[in-house]
Design a protein around this motif. Structure first.
Motif, PDB file in Angstrom:
ATOM      1  N   THR A  30      25.578  23.956 -49.279  1.00 39.43           N
ATOM      2  CA  THR A  30      24.239  23.529 -48.531  1.00 39.43           C
ATOM      3  C   THR A  30      24.307  21.812 -48.089  1.00 39.43           C
ATOM      4  O   THR A  30      23.761  21.607 -47.404  1.00 39.43           O
ATOM      5  CB  THR A  30      22.936  23.662 -49.266  1.00 39.43           C
ATOM      6  N   ASP A  31      25.356  21.259 -48.421  1.00 41.72           N
ATOM      7  CA  ASP A  31      25.534  19.988 -48.044  1.00 41.72           C
ATOM      8  C   ASP A  31      26.765  19.828 -47.141  1.00 41.72           C
ATOM      9  O   ASP A  31      26.959  19.420 -46.069  1.00 41.72           O
ATOM     10  CB  ASP A  31      25.915  18.926 -48.977  1.00 41.72           C
ATOM     11  N   LEU A  32      27.827  20.445 -47.576  1.00 43.28           N
ATOM     12  CA  LEU A  32      29.190  20.451 -46.931  1.00 43.28           C
ATOM     13  C   LEU A  32      29.077  21.345 -45.409  1.00 43.28           C
ATOM     14  O   LEU A  32      29.370  20.303 -44.294  1.00 43.28           O
ATOM     15  CB  LEU A  32      30.124  21.159 -47.681  1.00 43.28           C
ATOM     16  N   LEU A  33      28.452  22.392 -45.391  1.00 42.86           N
ATOM     17  CA  LEU A  33      28.608  22.990 -44.096  1.00 42.86           C
ATOM     18  C   LEU A  33      27.681  22.134 -43.157  1.00 42.86           C
ATOM     19  O   LEU A  33      27.585  22.175 -41.929  1.00 42.86           O
ATOM     20  CB  LEU A  33      27.990  24.399 -44.151  1.00 42.86           C
TER      21      LEU A  33
ATOM     22  N   CYS C  59      20.878  31.320 -46.622  1.00 46.72           N
ATOM     23  CA  CYS C  59      20.986  30.991 -45.012  1.00 46.72           C
ATOM     24  C   CYS C  59      22.796  31.328 -44.655  1.00 46.72           C
ATOM     25  O   CYS C  59      23.334  30.621 -45.211  1.00 46.72           O
ATOM     26  CB  CYS C  59      20.818  29.549 -44.745  1.00 46.72           C
ATOM     27  N   SER C  60      22.773  32.312 -43.657  1.00 47.61           N
ATOM     28  CA  SER C  60      24.038  32.447 -43.426  1.00 47.61           C
ATOM     29  C   SER C  60      24.699  31.302 -42.523  1.00 47.61           C
ATOM     30  O   SER C  60      25.872  31.316 -42.282  1.00 47.61           O
ATOM     31  CB  SER C  60      24.163  33.850 -42.476  1.00 47.61           C
ATOM     32  N   CYS C  61      23.810  30.300 -42.179  1.00 41.04           N
ATOM     33  CA  CYS C  61      24.713  29.220 -41.324  1.00 41.04           C
ATOM     34  C   CYS C  61      25.152  28.326 -42.282  1.00 41.04           C
ATOM     35  O   CYS C  61      26.005  27.420 -42.022  1.00 41.04           O
ATOM     36  CB  CYS C  61      23.507  28.325 -40.683  1.00 41.04           C
ATOM     37  N   LEU C  62      24.844  28.299 -43.624  1.00 39.68           N
ATOM     38  CA  LEU C  62      25.334  27.643 -44.529  1.00 39.68           C
ATOM     39  C   LEU C  62      26.694  28.439 -45.483  1.00 39.68           C
ATOM     40  O   LEU C  62      26.918  27.850 -46.752  1.00 39.68           O
ATOM     41  CB  LEU C  62      24.359  26.962 -45.572  1.00 39.68           C
ATOM     42  N   VAL C  63      26.995  29.245 -44.996  1.00 39.35           N
ATOM     43  CA  VAL C  63      28.074  30.374 -45.619  1.00 39.35           C
ATOM     44  C   VAL C  63      29.193  30.224 -44.623  1.00 39.35           C
ATOM     45  O   VAL C  63      29.030  30.579 -43.369  1.00 39.35           O
ATOM     46  CB  VAL C  63      27.538  31.608 -46.017  1.00 39.35           C
TER      47      VAL C  63
END
Lengths: 285, 747, 156
Positions: A30-33, C59-63
């Motif tokens: 949640t921070d890295l991406l 949230c799939s944008c963060l995976v």
């Protein structure tokens, strides 16, 4: 970018140690991406820790708790035992973002992102939490407050990775709480926050730890704030002294989320409110 | 054929009922396709390189390394977008799409690439070398008006001094003699206000899939509020024939005015033409904030004078609006709307349009009105307090009515401001008790609403089911409302009608869905297309019966013969006539083209309760009521939805939303984390009351409803905060640090 | 160098190859053909890309796409049972809880996750559970009412 998904902590540490380019641990992402999306970080190696068994699971007992580094906030919220022992630590972690973020975000990741405004950190520090670190040189334990040395900067050596977070024995008469100020009701980064951990005996506070977030380059332990309330029954004078000590301990900046003036004032307000909640949880009220 | 558009005051059978919308299943299953949901064989990924500087000369752009990168198929700069016969009147638009020698704001496009995948496109952007020479910048509207301010558009000259200026226009509205009016006043309140820049905040970023061949013929799938206008503009910018560019509107994931302009679409088309492959260009959220069309930030002075009995004797406002880096007339619009709610003998408003180094402003739901209303409605409460009169009664006393000469010029027909104020006064919300640290405020708002060019087709299938083809993009459920209108006119069941939004090859020109015109205009065109269809149906019945068409009537979805001599004939349903259509003259259709005129103004009164934490300035809206005149609510659910959505945007604007610029002129909060729109837990249920004062210029009395609801909240909340915490806020958003500072300064 | 990912989506086996730094959101949309997930922000702030991963709302944008290997993905496309809409889907239509509809898939997935863990939430619990899903059109009023109605229907 290379992606690795080791199944032991030692493997993870070795991968991180052996990478000559930029290597990053992936817990919840949640921070890295977010940093990758902004182009701020372009990892050469990403090491996913979520398939490492020793980083999973929550263990609670009278002698302390162990929370695996890969444990998400959502899982912490499902542990009745952990919530009853350390409601402040759990509620702090659960304030990070939305339910979706909670499904992934971890305390270890929150800590290692090194943000001055990280929600779980003041509560962990107030609780005297420690981290179990594994690296090329072996394993070691360190207090949470020693990990972040500045915004985005950690005291971990190359190749070191956090395997778990431990909390001490709660003991009788203990209670902790965490409050933060945000402009909306959810989804904001803390403008200012306070984590407070107390022990209370016969209505009197016998020990206290007070930690503020988002008011300095790192989370700030406020010994003067603790001293202001130890030995008291948290009357108005003690609360006022606590608030004053907390405001005095602030060294914030003006930024898009808050002003120096605002953070300094509200730090004191939140410390008072958090102390009252912790006091009640500790059986004081 | 000239149609009579007057209000008929008829009783309705289906209009006004709460039916399910025709696109509902697609949207709840994920099947509905939005701007980024189209794919074409061989498509390339388009990305845009943007200026990181607020104001800079572009000394050179070296694209050679990017062009040489394998997988890159097209690189675009302003050199590829020359001025020509068709675009020479639109150079502001073209320059905003891509900088021409000078970057005018942080995020201004300077180049673009199309490549085989995202990774390659990103690498290509990094290989483009732009040599910038920084220039002094100005981002604040008041600073831009000071002598010595950096000039953004040097060709804009002051009318008198002929010197370059950032003030591109000064507009004046009003009537009477305000000096005399202020002289008569017992009480005068004068105050200045400031509102920060906000963005429409639609959840779907801009996206298009463009495919343009070397023969000047092509197509584009795009999320837009007006695909016909986009077609015309893109064709003109690129020197294409309008008819050769087919534009299809995707489902739109929110617009609110922000998708009425082109930004990346001409770039995608130009790159597609350059390499003869489809180019898909999807903006990131960061780009949407930095480089599309937010609304203005403003600085407003208001002065209102009144007699002790509550009569306003004079009203004055000076309104300074920044329009971003290009000339526009949003300040003029603010000056027009300021006092529209009131019946004033003496009124004057002056609007200043100012140029700054910020993105080119686009419309945002009742554009320019909310900021003016913040100033005016806050001052109204102050005047009422000075006189000792109730805030609602003070407004009722001065409310505009039929026959009032509006402050911006025209004379009003029947309007709803008085009725909404009366309804507010008597609403249960007004009587509800308030707790500690809570306060109640109210405010009024207005929007003109527009008509415009509209075309609609009706085609009847051989099974009697009906295709309703419209050209206005459906932003919030209008297909349901338009189907209701068609069903009402034809006398058939709602379920037999399927409304769809046609592409640009299938209908004549339709103006945008903006100005609250979608249901009003397409509704009017649908009514007349249906009546046109009925004429055809009657002719077919006449043929089937072999009687003169004058002896055929249409009622309740059937053709019936008129006159005793035809008592042997039983009525023919639409379905029966359709079934025989191949034998009676072929497919049955109706059509209408209209410039829908006479859109009715829509007024509203809002009531708001807030709770303010005096130790932190944290402010929560705990109760909110919208009372607005809709003329006629075709589909009440969707009218309520517009009321609630507009109010929510206004609440966000009032409390938390603002563009934050650094000293270097760059935008600091280009994302949903720090550009804070309301989340679900921030809001209470929003109560609505629909009033229906029919618009005399529409057969059903319809007024546009979509925009007015964003106008009152800023002042409603300002007035509520004043009553809750005893402080008068003059700077929007009224964020916690501002409120806390006001509370501390007051004590 | 693309990596082969073998995953299960809405109960069906799905395979795709993607670069290691691609998000699961992009993999689902561009490689698995599932455009019900939307990118509203790409940074976990809007919830339009909400899915479940091994039953957990995220949230799939963060995976990363590669993280889905061996895991189970649930999207809006999996909510209905053949032609039977899920009660949440029905109530959203019934209550006009969507205007433009782009946020709707994310809301449905998030609301379903809420009702799965808490079948009888009060208004505040619904609002806080859905705080991660931004809607700009509705002001959330009819969305909350639709969730309340669906919850009541599902409780029977």
């Amino acid at each position: 970018m290379r992606f690795e998904s080791p199944t032991t902590t030692q493997e993870a540490a070795a991968l991180l140690a052996g990478e000559s380019g930029s290597a990053h641990v992936l817990a919840g992402g949640t921070d890295l991406l977010v940093r990758m999306k902004a182009g701020m970080t372009e990892p050469d190696l990403v090491v996913d820790i979520k398939r490492i068994p020793s980083m999973q699971g929550i263990e609670t007992s009278d002698s302390g708790c162990r929370i695996g580094a890969a444990v998400s906030g959502a899982e912490m919220n499902e542990s009745d035992a952990l919530k009853s022992l350390w409601p402040g630590v759990v509620e702090a972690t659960n304030l990070i973002g939305s339910d979706q973020i909670q499904g992934r975000a971890t305390m270890a990741g929150n800590l290692c992102n090194g943000s001055p405004a990280a929600d779980s950190v003041p509560a962990m520090i107030a609780a005297s939490a420690e981290v179990q670190i594994v690296g090329p040189a072996g394993s070691r334990t360190a207090p949470v407050q020693d990990i972040v040395t500045g915004p985005g900067q950690l005291s971990l050596a190359k190749g070191e990775v956090i395997e778990a977070i431990t909390l001490p024995a709660r003991g009788a008469g203990g209670g902790d709480a965490y409050l933060r100020f945000i402009p909306r009701t959810e989804m904001d980064i803390a403008v200012v926050s306070a984590g407070i951990n107390l022990t209370v005996d016969g209505g009197t506070i016998t020990s206290a730890r007070v930690c503020l977030g988002a008011v300095a380059p790192t989370a700030v332990l406020v010994p003067d704030g603790a001293a202001a309330i130890v030995g008291s029954k948290l009357d108005d004078a003690a609360l006022a002294a606590l608030a004053a000590a907390c405001s005095a301990a602030c060294n914030p900046i003006d930024d898009k989320r808050g002003t120096i003036e605002y953070r300094t004032k509200v730090a004191g307000v939140l410390a008072k409110r958090a102390a009252l909640i912790a006091f009640e949880r500790a059986g004081g009220a | 054929m000239q149609h009579d558009t007057s209000f008929t005051d008829q009783a309705f059978k289906v209009v006004g009922t709460r039916v399910n919308r025709p696109d509902g299943v697609d949207k709840v299953t994920g099947r509905a396709r939005y701007g980024a949901d189209a794919f074409a064989p061989g498509q390339l990924v388009g990305l845009v390189l943007r200026s990181p500087h607020a104001h800079a000369t572009i000394k050179s752009i070296d694209t050679s390394a990017a062009e040489a990168l394998p997988g890159v198929k097209a690189v675009l700069t302003a050199d590829d977008l020359p001025e020509n016969e068709t675009n020479k009147g639109m150079m502001d638009i073209l320059e905003n799409c891509m900088a021409r020698g000078r970057a005018l704001y942080d995020g201004h496009a300077v180049a673009a690439v199309a490549a085989i995948d995202n990774q390659t496109a990103r690498k290509a952007l990094k290989l483009i070398k732009v040599d910038y020479e920084l220039l002094p910048h100005v981002t604040d509207v008041d600073a831009a008006m000071q002598p010595g301010a950096p000039i953004v558009q040097p060709t804009v000259l002051d009318r008198e001094t002929k010197e370059p200026t950032n003030v591109s226009r000064v507009s004046e509205f009003g009537h009477g003699d305000i000096d005399a009016g202020f002289a008569e006043a017992d009480v005068i309140v004068e105050k200045s206000y400031k509102t920060e820049q906000t963005h429409q905040g639609y959840i779907e970023p801009h996206a298009c899939l463009a495919s343009l061949g070397p023969d000047g013929s092509g197509e584009m799938w795009v999320t837009t509020q007006g695909h016909f206008v986009f077609r015309n503009i893109c064709a003109a910018l690129l020197g294409l024939d309008i008819a050769k560019l087919k534009v299809t509107a995707s489902e739109i994931g929110g617009g609110f005015g922000g998708k009425t302009h082109v930004w990346a679409e001409p770039l995608a088309l130009a790159m597609s033409r350059k390499c003869n492959r489809p180019v898909k260009l999807v903006m990131t959220r960061d780009e949407v904030f930095r480089a599309t069309g937010p609304t203005c930030s403003t600085s407003v002075d208001v002065k209102i004078g009144a007699k002790k009995d509550g009569t306003i004797t004079a009203a004055y406002a000076a309104l300074r609006y920044q329009n971003g880096a290009f000339q526009a007339t949003w300040g003029m619009l603010g000056a027009m709307t300021s006092f529209a709610c009131y019946d004033l003998a003496n009124v004057k408003t002056v609007g200043y349009d100012v140029i700054v180094n910020r993105p080119k402003v686009a419309a945002y739901r009742a554009p320019s009105a909310p900021m003016a209303a913040f100033g005016v409605e806050s001052t109204m409460d102050l005047v009422a307090a000075e006189i000792g009169m109730d805030a609602v009664d003070f407004r009722i006393k001065n409310a505009a009515k039929e026959g009032t000469r509006a402050s911006y010029g025209p004379t009003y027909g029947p309007i709803g401001i008085g009725p909404t104020l009366d309804a507010a006064k008597n609403h249960a919300h007004m009587k509800a008790p308030l707790g500690k640290n809570q306060g109640r405020g109210m405010a009024c708002g207005f929007w003109f609403n527009f008509g415009g060019q509209t075309c609609t087709d009706i085609n009847i299938g051989i099974d009697g089911s009906i295709t309703l083809t419209v050209g206005t993009v459906d932003v919030g459920g209008s297909r349901a409302s338009l189907s209701l209108i068609a069903a009402e006119e034809l006398g058939v069941a709602y379920e037999t009608i399927k409304a769809s939004v046609a592409d640009t090859t299938s209908l004549g020109h339709n103006d945008m869905t903006e100005g609250s015109r979608g249901t009003f205009s397409s509704g009017m065109a649908t009514i007349f297309a249906a009546r046109n269809t009925i004429e055809v149906l009657k002719e077919r019945a006449a043929k089937m019966w072999d009687i003169p068409v004058e002896e055929v009537a249409w009622e309740d979805g059937e053709a019936s013969p008129v006159g005793d001599q035809h008592s042997n004939l039983t009525p023919l349903s639409l379905k029966e006539i359709a079934a025989k259509s191949p034998n009676t003259g072929g497919p049955i259709a109706g059509h209408n083209e209209v410039v829908a005129d006479g859109a009715g103004v829509s007024f509203a009164s809002h009531i708001c309760d807030v709770e303010v934490d005096p130790e932190t300035g944290s402010t929560r809206v705990i109760r909110y009521t919208v009372i607005q005149d809709a003329g006629k609510a075709i589909h009440p659910d969707y009218v309520e939805g517009q009321f609630q959505g507009g109010a929510a945007q206004g609440i966000g604007w009032a409390l938390n939303e603002e563009y934050i610029y650094g000293d270097d002129g760059t935008l600091q909060n280009a994302g949903f984390l720090d550009y804070r729109i309301p989340v679900c837990s921030d809001l209470p249920f929003i109560d609505t009351q629909i009033l229906e004062i029919p618009n005399p210029n529409h057969p059903y009395g319809v007024r546009g409803v979509g925009e007015t609801s964003i106008v009152p909240p800023l002042a409603a909340i300002g007035n509520a905060v004043s009553n809750a915490a005893g402080v008068r806020m003059t700077h929007v958003p009224m964020s916690p640090p501002r409120i806390l500072k006001a509370i501390e300064d007051a004590s | 160098m693309a990596v082969l990912v073998s995953t299960t989506v809405n109960g069906d086996p799905v395979e795709f190859a993607c670069p290691e730094d691609e998000t699961l959101l992009d993999s689902l949309r561009n490689r698995a053909g599932l455009t019900g997930v939307k990118e509203g922000c790409g940074t976990g702030d809007c919830g339009a890309c909400s899915i479940t991963l091994d039953g957990r709302l995220i949230c799939s944008c963060l995976v990363l796409g590669v993280e889905a290997n061996g895991r189970e993905v649930g999207t809006v496309e999996g909510l209905s049972d053949g032609s039977n809409l899920h009660p949440l889907q029905e109530q959203f239509i019934e209550h006009a809880a969507l205007q433009c509809g782009v946020c709707t898939p994310g809301f449905l997935v998030a609301a379903n996750a809420l009702l799965t863990r808490n079948p009888d939430p009060d208004e505040q619990e619904i609002r806080y559970a859905l705080a991660g899903n931004l809607c700009r059109c509705t002001g959330y009023d009819k969305i909350v009412r639709a969730v309340q109605a669906a919850a009541a229907e599902m409780r029977g």
